[in-house]
Scaffold this active site. Structure first.
Site, PDB file in Angstrom:
ATOM      1  N   ARG A 181       0.842  -1.202   0.000  1.00 32.15           N
ATOM      2  CA  ARG A 181       0.000   0.000   0.000  1.00 32.15           C
ATOM      3  C   ARG A 181       0.877   1.251   0.000  1.00 32.15           C
ATOM      4  O   ARG A 181       0.584   2.220  -0.711  1.00 32.15           O
ATOM      5  CB  ARG A 181      -0.935  -0.003   1.209  1.00 32.15           C
ATOM      6  CG  ARG A 181      -2.009  -1.060   1.160  1.00 32.15           C
ATOM      7  CD  ARG A 181      -2.936  -0.967   2.357  1.00 32.15           C
ATOM      8  NE  ARG A 181      -3.832   0.195   2.266  1.00 32.15           N
ATOM      9  CZ  ARG A 181      -4.666   0.562   3.235  1.00 32.15           C
ATOM     10  NH1 ARG A 181      -4.695  -0.114   4.378  1.00 32.15           N
ATOM     11  NH2 ARG A 181      -5.455   1.618   3.075  1.00 32.15           N
ATOM     12  N   CYS A 235      -1.566   6.260   8.824  1.00 32.85           N
ATOM     13  CA  CYS A 235      -1.941   4.969   8.240  1.00 32.85           C
ATOM     14  C   CYS A 235      -3.005   5.238   7.190  1.00 32.85           C
ATOM     15  O   CYS A 235      -2.889   6.193   6.428  1.00 32.85           O
ATOM     16  CB  CYS A 235      -2.434   4.023   9.338  1.00 32.85           C
ATOM     17  SG  CYS A 235      -3.860   4.683  10.246  1.00 32.85           S
TER      18      CYS A 235
END
Length: 279
Positions: A181, A235
Site C-alpha cells: 500500500r 496509516c
C-alpha cells in the site's frame, strides 16, 4: 513508567491477570471490523464482566464528511456523553479491549488520552487473552452509574494534512501500512494508491508478538522505536497509526504525533501522491 526524558507516562498495556485484579475499573468493549457490521452481537454472546458496549465507528470516531478521513475525531460533547453514560469519571481506571489485534482498542485508548484522561489501559491480547487466562465472561448488560468525566481535547499531539506535509520535510513521517500500500502497488480501501511524499514505511505488523497474542514485549518495542523518537505516524484512517502510537508509548517513549485523518484524508484533499520507495 518513567522515561529517560523525565516524562511520566501511564503504562498503556495491561495483562489479563492484572486487569482481573483491578478494583472497579470501567471496562469498554470496542470490538470492531473495518468495513463490517456492528459487533454488538458478539458482545451479547459474551464479554468481560462489567464491560460496556461501545460502538467504535459511532461513538469513538466522528461522522464521515467529504474531507477528514474515514475515522475523524469525535465531537467532544458527543464523546463526553458516551463516556459519562459508560460510567467514566475523572478518577476512573479505564480498560479497553477488542478481539486482540489492538486496532480499535488502541484508537480508543488514544482518543481518551487525547480527551485528557490519562488512566487508560489496553488489554493486551484482547478478549482471547482474558479467556485464555481462565477468566469468566458475562452475558448481561451492566448498569453503570453516570460518570463525571470532562473531555478536554488536545492532550495528545495531532497533525492535519498541512502539518503532516511539513513534518515530512523536516522530521520523520512514518507510514505504518503494508509495504504494498505504501509503494502504491495495491490499495484495497482508498481511491488513490501511494504515500505522502517524504514518508518512510514501518509496517504495523512488525509490532506484533511472535505468537500473535498481542504487542511485542517492551524490549522489542523499544528496539524498534528508539531510533524514531522524532517520528509522527499515519496509516489509512488513523486507526493503525494510533496502534503504532500505543506501541511507541508501551516502549517507554513519549506518545508521538498522529495524523488522525491519515491517507484517507490526504487523498480526499487532492494532495500530492508519491509511489515506490523513498530514499
Amino acid at each position: 513508567m518513567r522515561t529517560s526524558d523525565n516524562l511520566w507516562i501511564m503504562r498503556p498495556l495491561i495483562g489479563a491477570d492484572e486487569a482481573a485484579g483491578l478494583a472497579e475499573p470501567v471496562v469498554l468493549d470496542v470490538r470492531w471490523t473495518l468495513g463490517g457490521p456492528s459487533r454488538e452481537s458478539d458482545y451479547r454472546e459474551g464479554h468481560l464482566p462489567y464491560a460496556v458496549w461501545i460502538d467504535f465507528d459511532r461513538d469513538i470516531c466522528g461522522p464521515v464528511r467529504e474531507t477528514g478521513g474515514r475515522h475523524p475525531l469525535p465531537d467532544p460533547d458527543a464523546l463526553q456523553a458516551v463516556l459519562r453514560a459508560a460510567g467514566v469519571s475523572e478518577d476512573s481506571t479505564v480498560v479497553v479491549y477488542d478481539d486482540g489485534d489492538g486496532m480499535a482498542a488502541a484508537r480508543t485508548w488514544w482518543t481518551l488520552r487525547w480527551a485528557g484522561h490519562e488512566d487508560v489501559r489496553v488489554l493486551d491480547g484482547g478478549i482471547d487473552a482474558w479467556i485464555g487466562a481462565g477468566y469468566p465472561l458475562a452475558y448481561t448488560d451492566p448498569e453503570p452509574e453516570s460518570g463525571d468525566i470532562t473531555v478536554r481535547p488536545g492532550a495528545l499531539p495531532v497533525l492535519d494534512a498541512e502539518a503532516a506535509a511539513a513534518w515530512a520535510e523536516r522530521n520523520e513521517l512514518v507510514d505504518v501500512r503494508t509495504p504494498e500500500r505504501y509503494r502504491g502497488e495495491n490499495e484495497p480501501v482508498d481511491p488513490v494508491a501511494g504515500h505522502i511524499p517524504g514518508a518512510v514505511n514501518l509496517p504495523l505488523s512488525d509490532d506484533n508478538a511472535p505468537d500473535g497474542s498481542g504487542l511485542a514485549d517492551t524490549e522489542a518495542l523499544r528496539g524498534r522505536y528508539e531510533g524514531h523518537r522524532e517520528a509522527a505516524f499515519y496509516c489509512g484512517s488513523g486507526v493503525g497509526a494510533a496502534r503504532a502510537a500505543l506501541a511507541f508509548t508501551a516502549a517507554g517513549l513519549p506518545t508521538p504525533p498522529v495524523y488522525i485523518g491519515s491517507w484517507s484524508d490526504w487523498v480526499s484533499r487532492g494532495r500530492e501522491v508519491a509511489t515506490g520507495e523513498e530514499r
